[in-house]
Design a protein around this motif. Structure first.
Motif, mmCIF file in Angstrom:
data_model
loop_
_atom_site.group_PDB
_atom_site.id
_atom_site.type_symbol
_atom_site.label_atom_id
_atom_site.label_comp_id
_atom_site.label_asym_id
_atom_site.label_seq_id
_atom_site.Cartn_x
_atom_site.Cartn_y
_atom_site.Cartn_z
ATOM 1 N N PRO A 231 0.796 -1.242 0.000
ATOM 2 C CA PRO A 231 0.000 0.000 0.000
ATOM 3 C C PRO A 231 0.820 1.280 0.000
ATOM 4 O O PRO A 231 0.460 2.243 -0.679
ATOM 5 N N HIS A 232 1.922 1.330 0.733
ATOM 6 C CA HIS A 232 2.692 2.575 0.797
ATOM 7 C C HIS A 232 3.389 2.896 -0.515
ATOM 8 O O HIS A 232 3.778 4.048 -0.752
ATOM 9 N N HIS A 233 3.568 1.911 -1.394
ATOM 10 C CA HIS A 233 4.067 2.159 -2.740
ATOM 11 C C HIS A 233 2.916 2.242 -3.751
ATOM 12 O O HIS A 233 3.044 2.889 -4.788
ATOM 13 N N ARG A 234 1.825 1.586 -3.441
ATOM 14 C CA ARG A 234 0.715 1.516 -4.387
ATOM 15 C C ARG A 234 0.060 2.878 -4.602
ATOM 16 O O ARG A 234 -0.267 3.250 -5.728
ATOM 17 N N VAL A 235 -0.141 3.615 -3.503
ATOM 18 C CA VAL A 235 -0.835 4.904 -3.620
ATOM 19 C C VAL A 235 -0.079 5.884 -4.523
ATOM 20 O O VAL A 235 -0.688 6.490 -5.416
ATOM 21 N N PRO A 236 1.244 6.080 -4.361
ATOM 22 C CA PRO A 236 1.953 6.969 -5.294
ATOM 23 C C PRO A 236 1.853 6.514 -6.747
ATOM 24 O O PRO A 236 1.765 7.347 -7.658
ATOM 25 N N GLY A 301 -8.103 0.626 3.068
ATOM 26 C CA GLY A 301 -7.816 0.902 4.471
ATOM 27 C C GLY A 301 -6.513 1.615 4.701
ATOM 28 O O GLY A 301 -5.958 1.537 5.809
ATOM 29 N N TYR A 302 -5.999 2.312 3.706
ATOM 30 C CA TYR A 302 -4.680 2.931 3.852
ATOM 31 C C TYR A 302 -4.740 4.427 3.559
ATOM 32 O O TYR A 302 -5.337 4.852 2.563
ATOM 33 N N GLY A 303 -4.098 5.221 4.411
ATOM 34 C CA GLY A 303 -3.889 6.641 4.178
ATOM 35 C C GLY A 303 -5.168 7.421 3.943
ATOM 36 O O GLY A 303 -6.152 7.294 4.689
ATOM 37 N N TRP A 304 -5.155 8.216 2.909
ATOM 38 C CA TRP A 304 -6.283 9.086 2.578
ATOM 39 C C TRP A 304 -7.565 8.292 2.375
ATOM 40 O O TRP A 304 -8.651 8.730 2.748
ATOM 41 N N PHE A 305 -7.453 7.101 1.811
ATOM 42 C CA PHE A 305 -8.640 6.286 1.535
ATOM 43 C C PHE A 305 -9.223 5.708 2.823
ATOM 44 O O PHE A 305 -10.420 5.401 2.884
ATOM 45 N N ALA A 306 -8.399 5.551 3.863
ATOM 46 C CA ALA A 306 -8.918 5.107 5.163
ATOM 47 C C ALA A 306 -9.703 6.226 5.834
ATOM 48 O O ALA A 306 -10.703 5.978 6.517
ATOM 49 N N GLU A 307 -9.268 7.452 5.625
ATOM 50 C CA GLU A 307 -9.963 8.603 6.201
ATOM 51 C C GLU A 307 -11.288 8.886 5.503
ATOM 52 O O GLU A 307 -12.207 9.446 6.110
ATOM 53 N N LYS A 308 -11.366 8.519 4.227
ATOM 54 C CA LYS A 308 -12.590 8.761 3.442
ATOM 55 C C LYS A 308 -13.049 7.429 2.858
ATOM 56 O O LYS A 308 -12.781 7.113 1.701
ATOM 57 N N PRO A 309 -13.731 6.640 3.662
ATOM 58 C CA PRO A 309 -14.069 5.265 3.264
ATOM 59 C C PRO A 309 -14.930 5.160 2.016
ATOM 60 O O PRO A 309 -14.911 4.143 1.329
#
Length: 432
Positions: A231-236, A301-309
């Protein structure tokens, strides 16, 4: 002098042609046909007596142009289409893997032949970067690399029962390298076209899309490799893929306006070049593939997408219905290209006795790569809608692609053998 004689004197120069070797006047139409025959016998093709003028391999390699990489991007695209087609049979993955490996071999072979051209004719090689129409095909080199990266994901990670996990960081590194180079290439190439092209106006050619295509395909690669990345590489990768896809689609949209305007003003391209009319189809089709794939790869469930489900569901809905809209645009462009090629083929068949043939050029590989995008876009929409009917349409399109690819291989080999391509005066560098 009688009036009829005066009229004959005034009109006769327009009806007569050049003089033949024996001094007799040859009618213009016959002169044109003989001239075509003379050219035919000079280009390595089989002449009337079955002989051909010999041209050394060394001399022919000086005319190995960038357009040859349209064949490798088409071959690599076919491997991807076989990898994602929904209705599979035993051995299909192996067939796709073989085509994928064949494409890597051809890419390395063609790269070595381009290097040979550089050694044999450095001046001509340098001109290839600024001289249309060959310079427009440089993007096909990068597009081939894009298909290799996509194929590596499919046949190294997605499809095998035991994925090669070491490929995950390798693909990530090459993705960022490709993203940087493709954007730089798009900037430099279009700038060179603007400032250093020797002829004005530049004749409109669908190959204008290719420099922007190479950057646009960054988004498509992102949609393929993102699901396997942490996930930490997927989002960028997802964010950059969306940015590149937006850039590529905007450039393509500008060129689409110019392309359609030129068609309305000047009519269809020369029959030999009409298969390139399929190139604009891919601009819309690959956008569909990228948007749907990127939205599907979102880590909920990661980063910005976790904050805005609700963001992931909203983006997937937008991607799907935007994709359906762009699919219709691709179909419209596809229909125009089919009719253009059909009319050209029919006229060539009817008037073949007069030398009006629809001859092979490397632009004919436009039959394959853009329609790979159209096929994969159809499959992706079918998956999202859960429609078996749409998925079957995608599978049928994949089967037709295989037949078209086989046909292109056959006519391409024949053209090389008969001196239609890779021959002095026959390729995109003929006006250098």
């Amino acid at each position: 002098m009688p009036t009829s004689a005066i009229a004959t004197q005034d009109i006769e120069p327009h009806l007569t042609g050049r003089k033949s070797a024996n001094g007799n006047v040859v009618p213009q139409r016959e002169a044109k046909e003989k001239s075509c025959e003379e050219i035919e016998n000079q280009d390595g093709a089989i002449g009337p007596k079955g002989a051909s003028n010999a041209v050394s391999i060394r001399e022919r390699l000086k005319h190995f142009t960038w357009s040859w990489f349209t064949s490798t991007m088409g071959t690599g695209g076919l491997a991807i289409a076989l990898g994602v087609t929904p209705h599979r049979f035993r051995g299909l993955t192996t067939i796709g893997l073989i085509i994928f490996l064949l494409n890597i071999f051809l890419f390395l072979l063609f790269t070595s032949l381009m290097t040979t051209r550089l050694i044999l004719s450095p001046a001509r090689f340098r001109k290839s970067f600024t001289h249309p129409p060959e310079s427009f095909f440089i993007g096909s080199y990068l597009l081939t690399i894009a298909t290799i990266l996509g194929g590596t994901q499919l046949y190294g990670l997605t499809l095998p029962s035991t994925p090669q996990l070491w490929l995950i960081p390798v693909l990530r590194i090459f993705y960022w390298l490709y993203a940087s180079i493709s954007l730089l290439n798009a900037i430099i190439q279009y700038f060179l076209f603007i400032t250093r092209t020797p002829s004005r106006p530049i004749p409109m050619n669908p190959s204008w899309f290719l420099p922007g295509y190479s950057a646009m395909l960054t988004g498509t690669i992102a949609s393929l490799i993102a699901p396997s990345q942490p996930p930490h590489h997927r989002v960028p990768i997802i964010v950059s893929g969306a940015a590149y896809k937006g850039f590529g689609w905007t450039i393509s949209l500008i060129l689409l306006v110019m392309y359609i305007t030129r068609l309305l003003e000047s009519g269809l391209p020369h029959p030999d070049l009409r298969p390139a009319m399929f190139i604009p189809v891919g601009s819309a089709a690959y956008t569909v593939v990228a948007f749907i794939g990127l939205a599907r790869a979102i880590p909920r469930g990661y980063g910005w997408f976790a904050e805005k489900p609700g963001a992931a569901d909203a983006l997937q809905a937008v991607a799907l219905f935007s994709g359906v809209m762009l699919w219709v645009v691709a179909f419209w462009l596809f229909g125009i290209a089919v009719l253009g090629c059909g009319v050209g083929a029919w006229r060539a068949l009817v008037h073949s006795k007069h030398g009006n043939e629809m001859r092979f050029t490397m632009a004919w590989w436009g039959f394959v790569f853009p329609n790979v995008g159209f096929t994969v876009a159809t499959v992706e929409i079918g998956k999202e809608l859960g429609s078996e009917a749409v998925l079957w349409v995608g599978s049928v399109m994949t089967a037709l692609l295989v037949l078209v690819w086989l046909a292109m291989v056959g006519v391409c080999v024949r053209a090389v053998w008969r001196g239609r391509v890779v021959f002095p005066g026959k390729d995109e560098d003929k006006d250098m």
